[in-house]
Design an enzyme around this catalytic site. Structure first.
Site, PDB file in Angstrom:
ATOM      1  N   GLY A  62      35.057  37.846  47.706  1.00 45.28           N
ATOM      2  CA  GLY A  62      35.381  37.913  46.286  1.00 45.28           C
ATOM      3  C   GLY A  62      36.814  37.524  45.997  1.00 45.28           C
ATOM      4  O   GLY A  62      37.696  37.605  46.848  1.00 45.28           O
ATOM      5  N   ARG A 117      30.558  33.782  50.264  1.00 41.81           N
ATOM      6  CA  ARG A 117      30.324  34.990  51.058  1.00 41.81           C
ATOM      7  C   ARG A 117      29.518  34.720  52.331  1.00 41.81           C
ATOM      8  O   ARG A 117      28.998  35.650  52.945  1.00 41.81           O
ATOM      9  CB  ARG A 117      29.620  36.042  50.199  1.00 41.81           C
ATOM     10  CG  ARG A 117      30.496  36.565  49.059  1.00 41.81           C
ATOM     11  CD  ARG A 117      29.849  37.734  48.348  1.00 41.81           C
ATOM     12  NE  ARG A 117      30.679  38.263  47.277  1.00 41.81           N
ATOM     13  CZ  ARG A 117      31.675  39.142  47.448  1.00 41.81           C
ATOM     14  NH1 ARG A 117      31.951  39.599  48.660  1.00 41.81           N
ATOM     15  NH2 ARG A 117      32.376  39.573  46.421  1.00 41.81           N
ATOM     16  N   ASP A 137      35.359  42.291  56.120  1.00 37.72           N
ATOM     17  CA  ASP A 137      34.288  41.536  56.758  1.00 37.72           C
ATOM     18  C   ASP A 137      34.749  40.128  57.117  1.00 37.72           C
ATOM     19  O   ASP A 137      34.425  39.608  58.193  1.00 37.72           O
ATOM     20  CB  ASP A 137      33.061  41.471  55.843  1.00 37.72           C
ATOM     21  CG  ASP A 137      32.288  42.779  55.823  1.00 37.72           C
ATOM     22  OD1 ASP A 137      32.011  43.325  56.912  1.00 37.72           O
ATOM     23  OD2 ASP A 137      31.964  43.275  54.732  1.00 37.72           O
ATOM     24  N   LYS A 164      43.040  40.267  52.119  1.00 33.71           N
ATOM     25  CA  LYS A 164      42.689  40.090  50.706  1.00 33.71           C
ATOM     26  C   LYS A 164      41.597  41.059  50.306  1.00 33.71           C
ATOM     27  O   LYS A 164      40.550  41.100  50.945  1.00 33.71           O
ATOM     28  CB  LYS A 164      42.212  38.645  50.479  1.00 33.71           C
ATOM     29  CG  LYS A 164      41.748  38.325  49.078  1.00 33.71           C
ATOM     30  CD  LYS A 164      40.281  38.412  48.761  1.00 33.71           C
ATOM     31  CE  LYS A 164      39.283  38.269  49.810  1.00 33.71           C
ATOM     32  NZ  LYS A 164      37.895  38.596  49.344  1.00 33.71           N
ATOM     33  N   THR A 165      41.811  41.866  49.298  1.00 31.01           N
ATOM     34  CA  THR A 165      40.757  42.587  48.599  1.00 31.01           C
ATOM     35  C   THR A 165      41.383  43.452  47.530  1.00 31.01           C
ATOM     36  O   THR A 165      42.349  44.181  47.803  1.00 31.01           O
ATOM     37  CB  THR A 165      39.882  43.475  49.509  1.00 31.01           C
ATOM     38  OG1 THR A 165      39.003  44.258  48.701  1.00 31.01           O
ATOM     39  CG2 THR A 165      40.690  44.413  50.378  1.00 31.01           C
ATOM     40  N   ASP A 180      40.024  45.928  46.347  1.00 28.82           N
ATOM     41  CA  ASP A 180      39.582  47.305  46.601  1.00 28.82           C
ATOM     42  C   ASP A 180      40.643  48.145  47.309  1.00 28.82           C
ATOM     43  O   ASP A 180      40.582  49.373  47.273  1.00 28.82           O
ATOM     44  CB  ASP A 180      38.310  47.311  47.447  1.00 28.82           C
ATOM     45  CG  ASP A 180      37.090  46.804  46.681  1.00 28.82           C
ATOM     46  OD1 ASP A 180      37.235  46.482  45.484  1.00 28.82           O
ATOM     47  OD2 ASP A 180      36.010  46.706  47.278  1.00 28.82           O
ATOM     48  N   LYS A 205      35.505  60.876  18.773  1.00 30.06           N
ATOM     49  CA  LYS A 205      34.105  61.265  18.980  1.00 30.06           C
ATOM     50  C   LYS A 205      33.421  60.613  20.176  1.00 30.06           C
ATOM     51  O   LYS A 205      32.225  60.803  20.373  1.00 30.06           O
ATOM     52  CB  LYS A 205      33.298  60.945  17.729  1.00 30.06           C
ATOM     53  CG  LYS A 205      33.251  59.462  17.371  1.00 30.06           C
ATOM     54  CD  LYS A 205      32.419  59.234  16.108  1.00 30.06           C
ATOM     55  CE  LYS A 205      32.358  57.755  15.737  1.00 30.06           C
ATOM     56  NZ  LYS A 205      31.553  57.531  14.521  1.00 30.06           N
ATOM     57  N   MET A 211      35.853  48.933  39.954  1.00 29.05           N
ATOM     58  CA  MET A 211      35.535  48.316  41.234  1.00 29.05           C
ATOM     59  C   MET A 211      36.069  49.142  42.394  1.00 29.05           C
ATOM     60  O   MET A 211      37.070  49.834  42.282  1.00 29.05           O
ATOM     61  CB  MET A 211      36.080  46.888  41.298  1.00 29.05           C
ATOM     62  CG  MET A 211      35.083  45.850  40.841  1.00 29.05           C
ATOM     63  SD  MET A 211      35.529  44.186  41.374  1.00 29.05           S
ATOM     64  CE  MET A 211      33.981  43.347  41.054  1.00 29.05           C
ATOM     65  N   GLU A 246      33.213  52.629  41.664  1.00 30.54           N
ATOM     66  CA  GLU A 246      31.995  51.829  41.758  1.00 30.54           C
ATOM     67  C   GLU A 246      31.034  52.364  42.817  1.00 30.54           C
ATOM     68  O   GLU A 246      29.820  52.381  42.622  1.00 30.54           O
ATOM     69  CB  GLU A 246      32.382  50.387  42.089  1.00 30.54           C
ATOM     70  CG  GLU A 246      31.244  49.417  42.238  1.00 30.54           C
ATOM     71  CD  GLU A 246      31.736  48.049  42.668  1.00 30.54           C
ATOM     72  OE1 GLU A 246      31.252  47.050  42.125  1.00 30.54           O
ATOM     73  OE2 GLU A 246      32.619  47.985  43.563  1.00 30.54           O
TER      74      GLU A 246
END
Length: 575
Positions: A107, A171, A202, A228-229, A231, A268, A276, A337
């Site tokens: 991603g 991917r 991964d 890289k991520t 997350d 309200k 993520m 997530e």
């Protein structure tokens, strides 16, 4: 000097047809911000501005099961980390021309383009005449030998820009003998000296496997990974943060701040915001520290306390009831997530479903359910039909449940509504509840990288190229001491095998880089935990606003990194 807006846009749209890759998506029109970011100059760690040499650390091990990892990586296991340090020599590395490939895997994350520009600029500075190939569409580009030669004109419009559209990502994994053979053929055809794999856990596991395979075949092609991520779950002592996390969290925090103002304005709505973070709750925790929501669910805490879905629901309802008594029938709730995968009872269900899906086709008659244990079957039948269907979706290429497609926030709204109605009937709740669901996901992956991510990624690209130039393979580029001025950042590489363990995937044990989870004893979570009770019943909302590129907060780094580095957070940043 960077080209003007008109020249930059013209360079992006009037390249020779031969140079344009089929997947190229350069914008035909550039905004003033895009143009100004293209020309934004980046600093480098001092060690990358002067002659340097490599200093090795002690032999490495692995994150778990060292005997198994050693068997899987006989040519790489145990190699030491590498640190770049200043050298008295005029040039500590050879001036030979290099042929380097680069691939974006997985991603998107803000800053990926700057890693590529860092590689390119290093080659121009230290190995003039070298060639940089960009493999198009991710690892499939390596296997199919689809590439674009990256030149100065080609790269220029992408400097400091978001997205992965310079060469695009994918991917796919390189894991079968046939796929490794294809990668070998590409390396030989292009006479590659090295390959940089820009990806998450991964993808960097795959980088390690490629490095092992190339070395076992005596190919000269070396492989270096880059962390890289968004997350934030690819990190260790030597790799303090994955790139993109800083930017993505700032983007999400702006959006959360916006719905906080909406909640307070309307008075309200309860906004349930899923963020993520498939396997870890770093983004949710960081956004909580930046914005101060009323409720934040941290998946790792749910797992540690062995909470059930009902426990989580009751906690949310308890806070809603307390706020109602104070006259607040609105609020903001942050949910990771991957929450559903942290609940132990759901973890067990997913594990059983994974085994079933890995070995047989699910029949429409539902006979496959007989293979679930009674407790798991009971839970599966309890879940709303939509969630059942989402749990049965095809797994991603890495064998994971596609949690991004599981609408946990909507499920929780339904469960909260049921419990609140029950309490209303028991005269324990007199307020009004209206839930609004949000999923802030892809919005954060391709924004303009923050000043931190822009500089960090550029340094990572330089580091990766330097490691390849020094003959290294099977390492992940690392840039440290990030709380200091850029000039004092440290640069090196860490053995990919030192981050690995073995894990069961698709019914088999495979090497994987161990994910870094939120540490409940760590400084970021402790800071959050010390304030969440106050945030729950009082409106301490903070609206950070959009990412700043100039001004007093333009070089601020995220709270998680500040706290993990031990830096003293300023009162105005974390209150």
């Amino acid at each position: 000097m960077a080209p003007s807006l008109a020249i930059a846009c013209q360079a992006a749209t009037e390249r020779p047809a031969r140079a344009l890759a089929p997947t190229s998506r350069v914008a035909a029109v550039c905004s003033e911000v895009q143009a100004s970011r293209i020309g934004h100059k980046l600093d480098l760690p001092s060690v990358l501005k002067t002659p340097f040499k490599i200093v090795h650390g002690p032999p490495s091990s692995s994150a778990g099961n060292p005997a198994e990892i050693a068997k899987l990586f006989p040519h790489l296991f145990g190699q030491p980390s590498a640190s770049l340090v200043p050298s008295d020599a005029t040039s500590a590395v050879s001036k030979q021309n290099l042929k380097i490939g680069v691939v974006l895997s997985g991603g998107q994350a803000p800053g990926g383009h700057n890693v590529i520009t860092g590689i390119f600029d290093y080659l121009q500075e230290h190995a003039k005449g070298s060639t940089l190939y960009g493999f198009r569409g991710g690892p499939a580009g390596i296997m199919k030998c689809k590439y674009t030669e990256l030149t100065s004109d080609y790269i220029h419009p992408y400097r400091n820009q978001g997205g992965f559209d310079m060469i695009c990502s994918g991917r796919d994994k390189i894991e079968t003998p046939e796929q490794f053979k294809q990668a070998e053929e590409t390396a030989l055809k292009l006479d590659l000296d090295g390959l940089v794999v820009i990806g998450g856990d991964d993808s960097n596991t795959n980088a390690g496997l490629l490095a092992e395979n190339f070395r076992s075949k005596n190919l000269k092609t070396r492989v270096i990974g880059c962390p890289k991520t968004i997350d934030g779950d690819l990190k260790c002592k030597e790799v303090p943060v994955s790139f993109g996390f800083d930017t993505a969290c700032k983007i999400y925090a702006e959006m959360i701040g916006n719905v906080m103002v909406d909640a307070r304005s309307s008075g309200k709505y309860y906004h349930f915001v899923r963020l993520m973070g498939r396997a870890a709750s770093h983004i949710t925790l960081e956004c909580a520290l930046q914005t101060h929501p009323n409720i934040t669910i941290i998946g790792e805490e749910v797992a540690m306390k062995k909470l059930t879905l009902k426990n989580v629901t009751d906690y949310i309802v308890d806070v809603i009831c307390k706020r109602s008594e104070l006259g607040y029938n609105y609020g903001v709730i942050l949910i990771p997530e991957g929450l559903i995968d942290f609940v132990p009872e759901v973890q067990q269900l997913i594990a059983e479903l994974n085994e079933i899906l890995a070995h047989e086709t699910v029949d429409e008659g539902g006979l496959w359910k007989n293979k679930l244990k009674p407790q798991s079957l009971q839970l599966f039948e309890f879940l709303p039909q939509a969630i059942q269907e989402q749990l049965m979706l095809e797994r991603d290429p890495h064998g994971n449940v596609q949690v991004a497609r599981i609408e946990t926030e909507k499920m929780l709204i339904q469960m909260v509504e049921v419990e609140l109605e029950k309490r209303k009937q028991e005269n324990r709740y007199k307020g009004g509840f209206q839930g609004q669901s949000h999923f802030f996901g892809y919005e954060g992956r391709c924004g303009f990288p923050s000043n931190f991510d822009s500089t960090y990624c550029y340094a990572l690209g330089y580091a990766a190229a330097a490691l390849l130039h020094c003959g290294k393979t099977g390492l992940i580029a690392s840039v440290g001491n990030l709380g200091a001025p850029v000039s004092d950042w440290t640069v090196g590489g860490t053995a990919l095998t030192s981050l690995m363990d073995v894990e069961r995937r698709h019914g088999k044990f495979k090497p994987v880089i161990k994910k870094a989870m939120v540490e409940l004893e760590g400084a970021p979570f402790k800071r959050f935990a010390s304030m969440r009770e106050e945030w729950a019943v009082k409106n301490r909302y903070i609206s950070p606003g959009p990412i700043q590129f100039v001004g007093p907060t333009s070089h601020a780094i995220n709270h998680t990194l500040l706290l993990e580095l031990g830096a003293q957070a300023r009162t105005r940043m974390i209150q």
